[in-house]
Design an enzyme around this catalytic site. Structure first.
Site, short mmCIF file in Angstrom:
data_model
loop_
_atom_site.label_atom_id
_atom_site.label_comp_id
_atom_site.label_asym_id
_atom_site.label_seq_id
_atom_site.Cartn_x
_atom_site.Cartn_y
_atom_site.Cartn_z
N ASP A 49 2.37 3.25 2.62
CA ASP A 49 1.33 4.26 2.44
C ASP A 49 1.74 5.99 2.33
O ASP A 49 1.76 5.83 1.54
CB ASP A 49 0.28 4.27 4.24
CG ASP A 49 -0.68 5.41 3.77
OD1 ASP A 49 -1.11 5.26 2.38
OD2 ASP A 49 -1.60 5.40 4.09
N HIS A 54 2.07 5.98 -2.24
CA HIS A 54 0.92 6.50 -3.09
C HIS A 54 2.19 7.14 -3.63
O HIS A 54 3.01 8.04 -3.39
CB HIS A 54 0.23 7.50 -2.01
CG HIS A 54 -1.10 6.77 -1.60
ND1 HIS A 54 -2.22 7.31 -1.93
CD2 HIS A 54 -0.92 6.29 -0.02
CE1 HIS A 54 -3.38 6.38 -1.68
NE2 HIS A 54 -2.60 5.95 -0.74
N HIS A 67 -9.49 1.90 0.17
CA HIS A 67 -9.11 3.00 1.15
C HIS A 67 -10.39 3.00 1.38
O HIS A 67 -11.57 2.74 1.13
CB HIS A 67 -9.14 3.99 0.69
CG HIS A 67 -7.80 4.32 1.06
ND1 HIS A 67 -7.06 3.98 -0.58
CD2 HIS A 67 -6.54 5.19 1.40
CE1 HIS A 67 -5.35 4.37 -0.90
NE2 HIS A 67 -4.89 4.91 0.49
N GLU A 70 -11.54 4.03 6.99
CA GLU A 70 -10.13 5.17 7.77
C GLU A 70 -10.52 6.18 8.06
O GLU A 70 -10.41 7.06 7.77
CB GLU A 70 -8.90 5.93 6.27
CG GLU A 70 -7.74 5.88 6.60
CD GLU A 70 -6.66 6.23 6.07
OE1 GLU A 70 -7.25 7.06 4.07
OE2 GLU A 70 -5.80 7.11 6.03
N HIS A 91 0.91 -1.35 -0.34
CA HIS A 91 0.33 -0.13 0.11
C HIS A 91 0.65 1.58 0.38
O HIS A 91 1.82 2.15 1.02
CB HIS A 91 -0.76 -0.37 1.73
CG HIS A 91 -2.25 1.49 1.12
ND1 HIS A 91 -3.42 1.03 1.21
CD2 HIS A 91 -1.90 2.00 1.17
CE1 HIS A 91 -3.64 1.97 1.14
NE2 HIS A 91 -2.98 3.45 1.18
N GLN A 140 -9.92 9.23 -4.99
CA GLN A 140 -9.31 10.30 -3.49
C GLN A 140 -10.88 11.40 -3.19
O GLN A 140 -10.63 11.10 -2.01
CB GLN A 140 -8.09 11.35 -3.66
CG GLN A 140 -7.61 12.01 -3.32
CD GLN A 140 -6.81 11.01 -1.80
OE1 GLN A 140 -6.52 11.28 -1.51
NE2 GLN A 140 -7.50 11.16 -0.53
FE FE2 Z 1 -3.68 5.12 1.20
#
Ligand code: FE2
Length: 425
Positions: free
Chosen positions: A308, A58, A209, A212, A56, A151
């Site tokens: 992440d 970005h 996701h 969260e 995971h 996102q």
């Molecule tokens: Fe993430």
């Protein structure tokens, strides 16, 4: 043979093992192999493992720390707002340069497979194009798997679903989502349904996701498990973060975990980010915010640890070291038993490899000759020391090498150098 490693200790504890490699694959694994090779490495009893894997990440945001400004509160929501400010001024060249720099760091850390989410809410899909380019560039030394990540919300952002479909058509591998960020719980559940049906139709994996949040009522993982099972997606669906589970009612969790297991849904915790971003509305006591890792493992659910973020709007630290991630995960989850600590090593190696569906990953003949020689004698010692990666090997070739860290001492009556391994022999 092209390359032979002598006297390795393997993650399962076997010691005195030789590994012979040729034509990019492992050819033989055993003790005192009677073979010769063009290059030989004496592991000296140190741990030799298949590569570290980050399930995971970005990569479109990485190394952008301070652009256009730093996250002054350090919160998740300011991070998302900051990313929104950065997106319009992103250039493809800068994005590629930052991602390539991160991939260099990753290789030096023995991290040779990364699943990265890529934001598809920018109609230009500039980050998608950039990361597809990076994926091709780094393919000889690193497997980069991309997730189409809405996102700003699949339903909340008007063009998100169309953009997600475009991104998949361009070559992005996995379907992403963010149900807890939709406008309502109902929209969140609807986004999960739409995305799972799209993935099933296209034969793709799903990694959302999911939940969260510190809100114990954020239960999109239940919906994700439901659709995974309904659509026959067992083994191909992952819930990332799942932090709300930390705060859920225990009775509800006792029903939820078997459902996740039955649906073949995997989980990814992101310890560095969860421990810093969750619990921010609490006074004291403050919740840790990481999902229930040992409980899920006990229920038979695959759980990996992800990095992440590294130096981006959400997190100002990090260097691509998955042993640091495992170290934090071990502490946050209080996984200090011997087997539990070993499980933390598996959570950054073979478990994420399974979640990504990597082929040829492992330590048996026929697997890719991708290995890391660590400056440690065991998986637990590797985590304790965030051990140096002495040799990183890809397809039977050394692609990165680091000297052992050694301090020269001037202490009367003491050895001249110091070794941080226990009983180094
Ligand atoms: Fe993430």
């Amino acid at each position: 043979m092209d390359l032979l490693i002598r006297n390795a200790t393997l993650p399962d504890g076997r010691s005195g093992v030789d590994i012979a490699m040729a034509d990019g694959r492992i050819q033989a694994v055993g003790s005192a192999l009677a073979v010769s090779a063009a290059q030989e490495i004496d592991a000296g009893g140190n741990l030799v493992t298949p590569p570290l894997v980050d399930a995971h990440f970005h990569m479109d945001a990485t190394l952008s720390y301070g652009l256009p400004r730093v996250n002054s509160s350090g919160t998740l929501l300011e991070g998302i707002a900051l990313w929104g400010e950065l997106k319009p001024v992103l250039t493809q060249e800068a994005l590629v340069a930052r991602a390539m720099q991160y991939c260099d760091w990753a290789v030096a850390r023995g991290l040779l497979a990364i699943r990265s989410h890529v934001d598809i809410c920018d109609d230009r899909l500039l980050a998608v194009e950039a990361l597809l380019h990076v994926k091709r560039q780094v393919a000889p030394y690193l497997d980069l798997q991309l997730v189409a990540f809405p996102q700003d919300g699949l339903l909340r952002s008007p063009s998100a679903f169309a953009n997600l479909k475009r991104a998949i058509a361009m070559g992005v591998d996995v379907v992403g989502g963010i149900p807890h960020f939709e406008r309502t719980m109902a929209d969140g559940a609807e986004s999960v349904r739409l995305l799972c049906e799209f993935a099933a139709e296209k034969g793709l994996r799903v990694d959302m996701h999911c939940d969260e949040s510190d809100d114990p009522m954020s239960r999109h993982i239940e919906t994700l498990a439901f659709h995974a099972q309904r659509l026959g997606l067992q083994g191909r669906v992952t819930g990332s973060h799942l932090t709300s589970m930390h705060s859920m009612d225990n009775y509800y969790v006792s029903k939820l975990l078997p459902l996740i297991r039955e649906a073949g849904v995997a989980a990814i915790a992101n310890p560095l980010i969860n421990i810093t971003l969750q619990g921010r509305h609490d006074s004291y006591p403050k919740r840790r915010g990481m999902t229930r890792v040992p409980e899920m493992l006990a229920a038979g659910i695959d759980v990996a640890f992800g990095h992440d973020c590294v130096m981006d709007p959400w997190y100002s630290l990090g260097s691509g070291d998955m042993l640091e991630v495992a170290h934090m995960g071990l502490h946050v989850a209080q996984m200090t038993g011997q087997e539990a600590m070993h499980a933390c090593f598996l959570a950054v190696t073979e478990t994420p490899a399974r979640i990504l569906g990597l082929s040829g990953y492992g330590l048996t003949p026929g697997c890719n000759a991708d290995l890391v020689v660590l400056d440690a004698r065991s998986t637990v010692e590797a985590i304790r020391l965030r051990a140096g990666r002495r040799y990183v090997i890809r397809r039977g070739k050394v692609i990165s090498q680091s000297p052992a860290i050694q301090a020269t001492l001037a202490l009367p009556g003491r050895p001249a150098t110091v070794d941080f391994r226990l009983h180094p022999g």
